[in-house]
Design an enzyme around this catalytic site. Sequence first.
Site, PDB file in Angstrom:
ATOM      1  N   ALA A  99       0.833  -1.211   0.000  1.00 47.21           N
ATOM      2  CA  ALA A  99       0.000   0.000   0.000  1.00 47.21           C
ATOM      3  C   ALA A  99       0.863   1.254   0.000  1.00 47.21           C
ATOM      4  O   ALA A  99       0.600   2.209  -0.747  1.00 47.21           O
ATOM      5  CB  ALA A  99      -0.939  -0.008   1.202  1.00 47.21           C
ATOM      6  N   HIS A 129      -7.717   2.912   1.260  1.00 45.83           N
ATOM      7  CA  HIS A 129      -6.359   2.765   1.805  1.00 45.83           C
ATOM      8  C   HIS A 129      -5.457   3.829   1.207  1.00 45.83           C
ATOM      9  O   HIS A 129      -5.219   3.849   0.013  1.00 45.83           O
ATOM     10  CB  HIS A 129      -5.826   1.356   1.489  1.00 45.83           C
ATOM     11  CG  HIS A 129      -4.764   0.883   2.431  1.00 45.83           C
ATOM     12  ND1 HIS A 129      -3.658   1.634   2.755  1.00 45.83           N
ATOM     13  CD2 HIS A 129      -4.655  -0.273   3.128  1.00 45.83           C
ATOM     14  CE1 HIS A 129      -2.907   0.953   3.612  1.00 45.83           C
ATOM     15  NE2 HIS A 129      -3.486  -0.200   3.867  1.00 45.83           N
ATOM     16  N   HIS A 186      -7.382  -1.188   9.159  1.00 42.68           N
ATOM     17  CA  HIS A 186      -6.795  -0.794  10.457  1.00 42.68           C
ATOM     18  C   HIS A 186      -7.912  -0.568  11.471  1.00 42.68           C
ATOM     19  O   HIS A 186      -7.948   0.453  12.162  1.00 42.68           O
ATOM     20  CB  HIS A 186      -5.912   0.448  10.308  1.00 42.68           C
ATOM     21  CG  HIS A 186      -5.095   0.435   9.038  1.00 42.68           C
ATOM     22  ND1 HIS A 186      -5.350   1.261   7.986  1.00 42.68           N
ATOM     23  CD2 HIS A 186      -4.083  -0.365   8.656  1.00 42.68           C
ATOM     24  CE1 HIS A 186      -4.516   0.981   6.990  1.00 42.68           C
ATOM     25  NE2 HIS A 186      -3.737   0.004   7.366  1.00 42.68           N
ATOM     26  N   GLU A 189      -2.927  -7.756   7.945  1.00 43.49           N
ATOM     27  CA  GLU A 189      -1.983  -6.920   7.190  1.00 43.49           C
ATOM     28  C   GLU A 189      -0.550  -7.423   7.312  1.00 43.49           C
ATOM     29  O   GLU A 189       0.397  -6.632   7.293  1.00 43.49           O
ATOM     30  CB  GLU A 189      -2.067  -5.437   7.585  1.00 43.49           C
ATOM     31  CG  GLU A 189      -1.529  -4.531   6.482  1.00 43.49           C
ATOM     32  CD  GLU A 189      -1.675  -3.041   6.769  1.00 43.49           C
ATOM     33  OE1 GLU A 189      -2.175  -2.662   7.832  1.00 43.49           O
ATOM     34  OE2 GLU A 189      -1.285  -2.260   5.894  1.00 43.49           O
TER      35      GLU A 189
END
Lengths: 341, 341
Positions: free
Chosen positions: B74, B179, B224, B285
């Site tokens: 990302a 994101h 998140h 993640e």
Amino acid sequence: MIIDCHGHYTTEPKDLHRFRKEQTAAANAKDKAAMPPRSGLKMSDDEIRESIEGNQLKLQRERGTDLTIFSPRASGMGHHIGDESVSREWTEICNDLIHRVVTLYPKNFIGVCQLPQSPGVPPKNAIAELERCVKMGFVGCNLNPDASGGYFNQPPMTDKWWYPFYEKMVELDVPAMIHVSMSCNPNFHTTGGHYINGDTTAFMQLITADLFKDFPSLKFIIPHGGGAIPYHWGRYRGIAQDLKKPLLKDHLLNNVFFDTCVYHQPGIDLLFKVIPVDNILFASEMVGAVRGIDPETGNYYDDTKRYVDALKISDEDRRKVFEGNARRVYSRLKNKIPASR
Amino acid sequence: MIIDCHGHYTTEPKDLHRFRKEQTAAANAKDKAAMPPRSGLKMSDDEIRESIEGNQLKLQRERGTDLTIFSPRASGMGHHIGDESVSREWTEICNDLIHRVVTLYPKNFIGVCQLPQSPGVPPKNAIAELERCVKMGFVGCNLNPDASGGYFNQPPMTDKWWYPFYEKMVELDVPAMIHVSMSCNPNFHTTGGHYINGDTTAFMQLITADLFKDFPSLKFIIPHGGGAIPYHWGRYRGIAQDLKKPLLKDHLLNNVFFDTCVYHQPGIDLLFKVIPVDNILFASEMVGAVRGIDPETGNYYDDTKRYVDALKISDEDRRKVFEGNARRVYSRLKNKIPASR
């Protein structure tokens, strides 16, 4: 005694808004002749009394708190509006108004000042106003990490650009609440986006640097329960670890404190689970960002005393959160209010 | 079956980094002749296998997860670097690489694409790449709300500017994880400041508008753990109420989902306390933002399965979080993997 360390004067006399509207219009038009004169402001003591007694004072009484550490409306600071001289005049007016409230109600309010910050202007230019306010009896300041109002185009708070101001804070023994103002960026809702992001951003900046090695007695309060920090405490402990920094409790928690402006019980529960009780200061930010009644509880969202009351913590810890920690962090309070008990 | 909905290819073959470095240098110098040729990239299947087997695949096995919804790094998307053509070439290369991983390990990975976003370029220009990737079997995309890399100078995600892209998402039946990418703003640490702020910002944008009236079947995942949102769930419920919006569960939770990338038990506990279980998708993640072992637990911070395992929830709810919700949100998964049980 219960000290609420985070209250803003959000019920100001209406002529203050008239003045600011005219000042903003003149600043935007770059028309100095159109600037409203400060002497034209009409805000009587009676108006101030009315605005306070029907709001903050009434809520203090209803909720059972005693003293509010009180500062100008945070979203109203608007440091991005006009230039430094506009910011300075507006700031002096707002701080003088807080001084009048505190003078009228010395048992219920104590002052924290806003600062005449302005985009690109060094923070050291705010020293004179800080000194003036401390002389008037103020015990702290609100420091804006983003004078641009949502574009964050100045150096981070750990940059030496800020150091002269920190030196003065240390000399005067006053803490700063790190608090952004209104957002003029359409991406950020002021109280729902920009405020919380400002809190998270500031704490993360502090992780990456060693500011408190240079200023061991500098003190910051991160409002709104520390933004996203406590919820992601594992993430921040892990990032600090990856950056080879000390444990957060040693790296930052001698200098950084969180308030309790988290508007539901599970959030307050989490805050107290992960952050040491010595680092938590009671606050509600009333009358502030959220004004309604929570249909899930029947109580005001921002009646944070209820959430703290519901915690299973010792009486000693509760006294720290309600009073002791605020006295320690805002150490000039000791000259202003006698110790309770 | 345990589906991890948020994994990035952060262990890419080293020649990819060589290419990107040269591409960035050429873009910054505005020197088209210095652009590295795509045909010069040297990334063998063996290298890919090695990079995956020693990392993500090993961790899947050790932690007991089955399938990772896998997208390019990302922070590496770097939409602010160069112009649209630079972003497009880089994006195609990164997505093709994900396709190779998925082709090599079809049981363990399924693709989600990055998009060729670029500052000021309308999101509709990313439609062709989304279509190309869906044809290759990808089941979703990562959508960057801030192509500037930390200055948020484009319209908010609720603006009609984004609508043509949303129309295509709905048509293709793919969700987007919202994101951000790397921060080039020194105020924002990428994974500690910008990522979490991006999450919080996006959700708050959605509160203020009525996007899902226009797109009832549009689906977003906020990674998140939803940034700061669950910790401040009372604040956001209250702000929505002050804005005269419906209850958040009706206003947004038919369309917005949170992942479990919260790296400590108290955070996960809070997430599950305030967000309905139908809106939570398991994710770690890994290998990602936090790579160390938590000295308080002896386990990897990002081994989020341990936190979910420790929750006192029903087996049915656990199955939703580990598998059912991901299948519902990434609905193209049904064409790719057989239903378990």
